[in-house]
Each structure stands twice: as C-alpha cells, then as structure tokens.
Enzyme design. Sequence first.
Site, PDB file in Angstrom:
ATOM      1  N   THR A 146       0.853  -1.179   0.000  1.00 19.12           N
ATOM      2  CA  THR A 146       0.000   0.000   0.000  1.00 19.12           C
ATOM      3  C   THR A 146       0.896   1.239   0.000  1.00 19.12           C
ATOM      4  O   THR A 146       2.072   1.171   0.349  1.00 19.12           O
ATOM      5  CB  THR A 146      -0.910   0.024   1.237  1.00 19.12           C
TER       6      THR A 146
ATOM      7  N   GLU B 290      -5.497  -4.620  -1.535  1.00 11.58           N
ATOM      8  CA  GLU B 290      -5.800  -5.844  -0.787  1.00 11.58           C
ATOM      9  C   GLU B 290      -6.719  -6.792  -1.545  1.00 11.58           C
ATOM     10  O   GLU B 290      -6.969  -7.908  -1.098  1.00 11.58           O
ATOM     11  CB  GLU B 290      -6.437  -5.476   0.558  1.00 11.58           C
TER      12      GLU B 290
ATOM     13  N   LYS C 163     -17.778  15.941   8.824  1.00  6.70           N
ATOM     14  CA  LYS C 163     -18.904  15.948   9.756  1.00  6.70           C
ATOM     15  C   LYS C 163     -19.119  17.367  10.247  1.00  6.70           C
ATOM     16  O   LYS C 163     -18.355  17.892  11.053  1.00  6.70           O
ATOM     17  CB  LYS C 163     -18.648  15.006  10.928  1.00  6.70           C
TER      18      LYS C 163
ATOM     19  N   TRP D 151     -23.218  14.525   7.959  1.00  7.69           N
ATOM     20  CA  TRP D 151     -22.103  14.155   7.094  1.00  7.69           C
ATOM     21  C   TRP D 151     -22.195  14.834   5.732  1.00  7.69           C
ATOM     22  O   TRP D 151     -23.272  14.921   5.136  1.00  7.69           O
ATOM     23  CB  TRP D 151     -22.068  12.642   6.883  1.00  7.69           C
TER      24      TRP D 151
END
Length: 521
Positions: free
Chosen positions: A169, A313, A423, A428
């Site tokens: 990653t 992944e 937020k 949100w």
Amino acid sequence: MRAMMMECPLKIADILTYAAEVHPAGEVITAAPGGPERMDYKTLGARIARLAAALLARGVRPGDRVATLAFNNRRHFELYYAISGIGAVCHTLNPRLSPTDLAYIVEDAGDCLLFHDPHLAPLAAALPMPPGTTIAMDEMGLDSLVDAAEPLAAWPDFAETDAAGLCYTSGTTGAPKGALYSHRSTVLHALSLAVSLPKVFQERRRILPVVPLFHVNAWGLPYAAPLAGASLVMPGPDLSGPALFDLMDQTGVYSAWGVPTVWFGLLDEIAARGRCPTGFGDVVIGGSAAPPAMIARFEALGVNVCHAWGMTEMSPVGTVCHTPPQDDGAPEAARLHRKARQGRRLFGVELKIVDEAGENLPHNGRAAGELRARGNTVISAYHGRAATTDGSFDEGWFTTGDVASIDADGFLAIEDRTKDMIKSGGEWISSIALENAAAGAPGVATCAAIAIPDARWGERPLLVVVPADGFDEPGLRAHLLGALAKWQVPERIVCVDALPLTATGKVSKRTLRDKHAAGEL
C-alpha cells in the site's frame, strides 16, 4: 462423495504458455523514441523461459522476493512471468514513493535481487540492497542474462497457494503494508476480470495500461490480456496528454485504463486536435471516483466509460460498471448517473455494508455504511502480520475504509473514504459529492474537498480548486447552490496552481490537510 477430477494447480506461467500457443500474434508494444517497439507472445514466451533460467542460475529460489523498480515496458512484463514462474515472488516497487518509504519496503519484504529501469539507477543505488544485487533492465543488464541462458526445460511444479506477487500500500494512512498474492488468486482474478469485460478482452484488441505495473499489477492487465489474446501497449514513464494521444493513435488502442487525474491531459489533447486517437472506444477509470463531468466528456466523444473500484488488498479489482441491457433505452442523464457508480462485483468477490455496530445494512441504494469485502482474490492478512492483530479484518471480512451504498441491482456507489468524510454540525458531507458538483462548473479544471476545523460546527468543507479559463468564484458558488444543500456549500474556496498527488496518482488530501494546518491554504 468426492469427485474424481484431476487436480492441476493454477499457475501464472500457464497464462504465458497458453498465450504463446493459442494467441501467438498477440503483442506487447512499448513506447520508444524511434516509435513503438513490438514483440509477440510466442517470442516473449521463449525469452521469458530463458530469463527464468537465468534467475535460477543467479541463485533465486522459490519464495525469494525479487524486486522491480520500473515503469510500464516490455522488460517489466517479462520479469512478471519469469520471477513468478520459478516460484519466486515478483515484488513491484513504486518509484514515486519517498526514498525512506522505499527503503522500509525493501527491508520489510527482504528482497534478494532488484531490477530497475536504467534512468532509475540513482534511486536503486540508494536502496538497502546487498552489493551486486541490482541489475539494469537494458541490453547490458537484463538482456545479457537472457542471451547467456539456455531456455528453461520446463516450468517447475509447486502449490497454487504459493506466493507469486507482492505489492505494498502507498502508506497514506501509516507505514506501507504488503499484500502477498498467490498463483491461485492471480489466475482467478485474471479470469474474473476477462469475463466481466468481454468487449475489452478479445483477440486483436489493444489495451493501454496507463495505470503502472507497480500499482497493484496494473489492475491485473498483464495477466488478463494475454489470457484473452489481447495486446498490451506500454506507455513508459511519459503519461502526458500529447504522449498518450500519439502512442494510442500509432498503435490503435481500443481500451485505456488509469486513474482520473491522468485523463484530464488526454481529454485536453483530444480537444486541441479535434479528434480521438484512432480506434479509441473504451476507457476504464479507477483509483478514485471519476467526476460525472469527465464521464460525460468521454461519452460525448463516443468513448464508453467503465467505472471500476478495488484496492491493493483485493488484487485489486472488485467491481466494474457497465450498464445492463435494460438501460439501453434509458434517458442520457439516467444512464450517466448509473455510470458514475462503481459497478457490480466480479465473480468471486462478495460485498456488504455495515453500520457503526457492525450490523448488516440493506442493499436498497439509500442505506450507506462501511464497505466490507471477502473472496478468493482478497488477502486474509498483510505480509508478516497476523490478521488477529489488525483491525482491517473482522470475522473473515476485509474492512475497506470506504463508505458506500449498494442498490437492489447490485451496483456499488462509493460515497467517500471514511477518513475523508466531513462531519459538520453532526451531519455528514461527502467530499466526493462536493467535488463532483464543483467539477461540473465552468472554469474548474480539477478540485478537492477536505474537512477543516470549525469552532461552531466542528468541521466545515474547504474546496481547493485548480482554475481553468472562465473561472468565476461567484459563478461556482451559484452552481454549487444549485446542486447541493446550502449547508453543504463551503464558505471558503481556495485556488491553487496544482493539486498534490500521491505516489499512485491520486489527490493527496493528507497533504492538503497538512498545508491548511500550517496556514498555507
């Protein structure tokens, strides 16, 4: 009752031998100063068998990690197959990472040998490799190994569950972590990908992986394309709009694959020349969400857009988005709305969304929650780490870090990355929704939205814009008010010359947040 079937392991080398025999005219075409260089799969099969023998002669053994530090070219493709074909692990290094991260990755992987593009020699020399274990991918280095070796008599046998590839990653949320792929997972991913996009993966099709070979195996293209008989067109390090246009035009690329940031340059070049490259009919966009305005521009040119989603992944592709036949007669706006979603899962991948308590949420297109995945192409732990000590894995499911919804037809929509949600006052705001709305406004070349602290609301959005001709901030605000709720529109809009990018070509929101904290935005 046990079925009486032969048990033949799935191995990456079998893709190569199949392509060389069944699709011998398929090619790997590489950009070069004198024009594209070509080599067919039959010739490549023979060269790769010699390279594999040379690796064995150098002492490479099953399970050893052999690193590559290179961009997209034919020699890199050869190493993919030669390394894994003898049971070793092909470990792709990202040359865009910092030297510190690269050194950490090399040591964490335990690489025994490193092949590099010639122009990356200074970077290769700075890595913690033992003396004499770095080899240039040119005539004097890799080619001399091939020329001096006898062809491998036969590809060795080993378990299909043995490791074949290693990709780390990018380390945007901590130290880089390794995803270790098996032969089985890689072959299954290639088969699933080819089945999911039958219009792309065909004999005589030419596919351009703008996504680098060091970025999650170029999304599986080095394996799926030869399997289907499609040719690969390798662009090298120059991914500018003019360079991509010329290469595509010269080679007749049908499908091009890459992250959104790279397509702005190609679209601008198409506009400047007044036409598309010859044969160009399909683009696959992944890595981050493509703005609807970008999708509309490609579609207006007659280029089909396929949104895709996945992660390191996951080998990495998890979903692809092509509209179902029932959408053929739908209004253009509805069809483009569907294409802006990330699509439906590949065979072998399961997806679900959960709430904060981990409870499953309905797939109704309205409920949004944390996205989790599992399947035969999804890792069960990171290299050298136990799944039980990592919060990314929960009862057999991988926690992606994405907030998503899934509709009744199985279409996934990524609402945002968990860490990028804003937020404000307990509500949100999706940074992706804000960016998509802004990207459709006149005079906005590209943009990014981040959360910044606010004494009253906790957080408020900050919109960072790279302006184009015709940019007008009041006009942009009016556009946003027409697309979003008033409370979702940011008070601050900042113009910059360019957005910072990660090593994989995505916008680095962490850098933007750091710049704001330092008073630079």
